[in-house]
Design a protein around this motif. Structure first.
Motif, short mmCIF file in Angstrom:
data_model
loop_
_atom_site.label_atom_id
_atom_site.label_comp_id
_atom_site.label_asym_id
_atom_site.label_seq_id
_atom_site.Cartn_x
_atom_site.Cartn_y
_atom_site.Cartn_z
N LYS A 1 0.82 -1.21 0.00
CA LYS A 1 0.00 0.00 0.00
C LYS A 1 0.85 1.26 0.00
O LYS A 1 0.50 2.27 -0.59
N SER A 2 2.00 1.20 0.75
CA SER A 2 2.81 2.40 0.91
C SER A 2 4.26 2.03 1.16
O SER A 2 4.57 1.33 2.12
N PHE A 3 5.13 2.50 0.27
CA PHE A 3 6.56 2.35 0.54
C PHE A 3 7.35 3.49 -0.08
O PHE A 3 7.28 3.75 -1.27
N ALA A 4 8.07 4.18 0.79
CA ALA A 4 9.02 5.21 0.35
C ALA A 4 10.24 5.09 1.25
O ALA A 4 10.12 4.99 2.47
N ILE A 5 11.40 5.11 0.65
CA ILE A 5 12.65 4.93 1.40
C ILE A 5 12.94 6.12 2.31
O ILE A 5 13.79 6.05 3.18
N ARG B 1 10.53 7.43 4.30
CA ARG B 1 9.57 7.42 5.41
C ARG B 1 9.96 6.39 6.46
O ARG B 1 10.07 5.20 6.17
N SER B 2 10.13 6.85 7.69
CA SER B 2 10.55 5.99 8.79
C SER B 2 9.58 4.83 9.01
O SER B 2 10.01 3.69 9.22
N LYS B 3 8.29 5.10 8.95
CA LYS B 3 7.27 4.06 9.19
C LYS B 3 7.41 2.93 8.16
O LYS B 3 7.33 1.75 8.51
N LEU C 1 10.11 2.13 6.45
CA LEU C 1 11.37 1.42 6.67
C LEU C 1 11.29 0.52 7.90
O LEU C 1 11.90 -0.54 7.92
N THR C 2 10.53 0.94 8.91
CA THR C 2 10.31 0.08 10.08
C THR C 2 9.61 -1.20 9.64
O THR C 2 9.99 -2.30 10.03
N ASN C 3 8.58 -1.05 8.81
CA ASN C 3 7.86 -2.23 8.30
C ASN C 3 8.77 -3.12 7.45
O ASN C 3 8.72 -4.35 7.55
N LEU C 4 9.62 -2.49 6.64
CA LEU C 4 10.55 -3.25 5.79
C LEU C 4 11.56 -4.02 6.64
O LEU C 4 11.84 -5.19 6.37
N TYR C 5 12.08 -3.36 7.66
CA TYR C 5 13.03 -3.99 8.59
C TYR C 5 12.38 -5.19 9.29
O TYR C 5 12.95 -6.27 9.37
N ILE D 1 15.59 7.09 9.75
CA ILE D 1 15.61 6.28 8.54
C ILE D 1 16.73 5.23 8.61
O ILE D 1 16.52 4.05 8.36
N TRP D 2 17.91 5.69 8.98
CA TRP D 2 19.11 4.85 8.88
C TRP D 2 19.21 3.76 9.94
O TRP D 2 19.89 2.76 9.74
#
Length: 197
Positions: free
Chosen positions: A24-28, A30-32, A34-38, A72-73
């Motif tokens: 639904k939503s992914f941008a490198i 956005r912290s939220k 990246l948290t989901n990606l991690y 982000i990092w």
């Protein structure tokens, strides 16, 4: 990376839930996201789907900026650490060392105009030197959760502990983790077993 495909490919609820969120939503930036990606990367690891993790790593294998936003990092570095850990396990040491060297570069980026790479790295290693195996593993927090019968908190503390054990332990930046590498590996196995139930 096609997150929608990923949500259909696997049946484990954590993978499905996180993949759907990222579809639904992914941008490198956005912290939220990246948290989901991690979290997705580490759940894939827990369930043994290592090939997908390389795709996630490639997504965040980006150039190191001149100013580091740790909102982000923090998540990018954890994913880098996970991939380095996988490379180490597969005896691809030069690939692992390359990732760890890039992690060191990130931790060495000066925070202010008065800082240098050397002073920034020295500050980071001072903080890393204070971390113990017990603190990284969330031992006290897990014990409290067990005593109060809170299974949700126990699982959450085990998950965050697992992520730190893997991504910190592979770097060699944390002296206490280096000294206790065998115990660290035992804890990693224990936490994976618990979370994989």
């Amino acid at each position: 990376m096609n997150f929608e495909e990923l949500s259909l490919k696997y049946k484990e609820k954590n993978i499905v839930k996180l993949s759907k969120k990222l579809a639904k939503s992914f941008a490198i930036t956005r912290s939220k996201d990246l948290t989901n990606l991690y979290e997705l990367a580490f759940w894939l690891y827990i369930y043994g789907y290592k090939v997908e993790i390389l795709n996630i790593y490639n997504l965040v294998n980006i150039d190191i900026p001149t100013k580091i936003d740790f909102n982000i990092w923090t998540w990018i570095l954890a994913i880098w650490g996970l991939q380095a850990y996988i490379y180490e396990a597969e005896s691809e040491i030069s690939k692992k060392d390359e990732i760890v060297a890039n992690m060191k570069k990130v931790y060495s980026v000066p925070r202010t105009t008065e800082d240098t790479e050397e002073s920034t790295w020295k500050f980071y290693t001072k903080i890393a030197g204070r971390q113990t195996l017990e603190s990284v593993c969330n031992i006290a927090e897990i014990e409290r959760a067990i005593e109060s019968g809170n299974k949700t908190s126990e699982a959450a503390y085990r998950f965050s502990g697992l992520c730190r054990m893997i991504s910190y332990g592979v770097t060699g930046f944390y002296p206490h983790l280096v000294e206790n590498r065998d115990k660290l590996e035992e804890k990693i196995k224990e936490y994976i077993e618990y979370l994989n139930k």
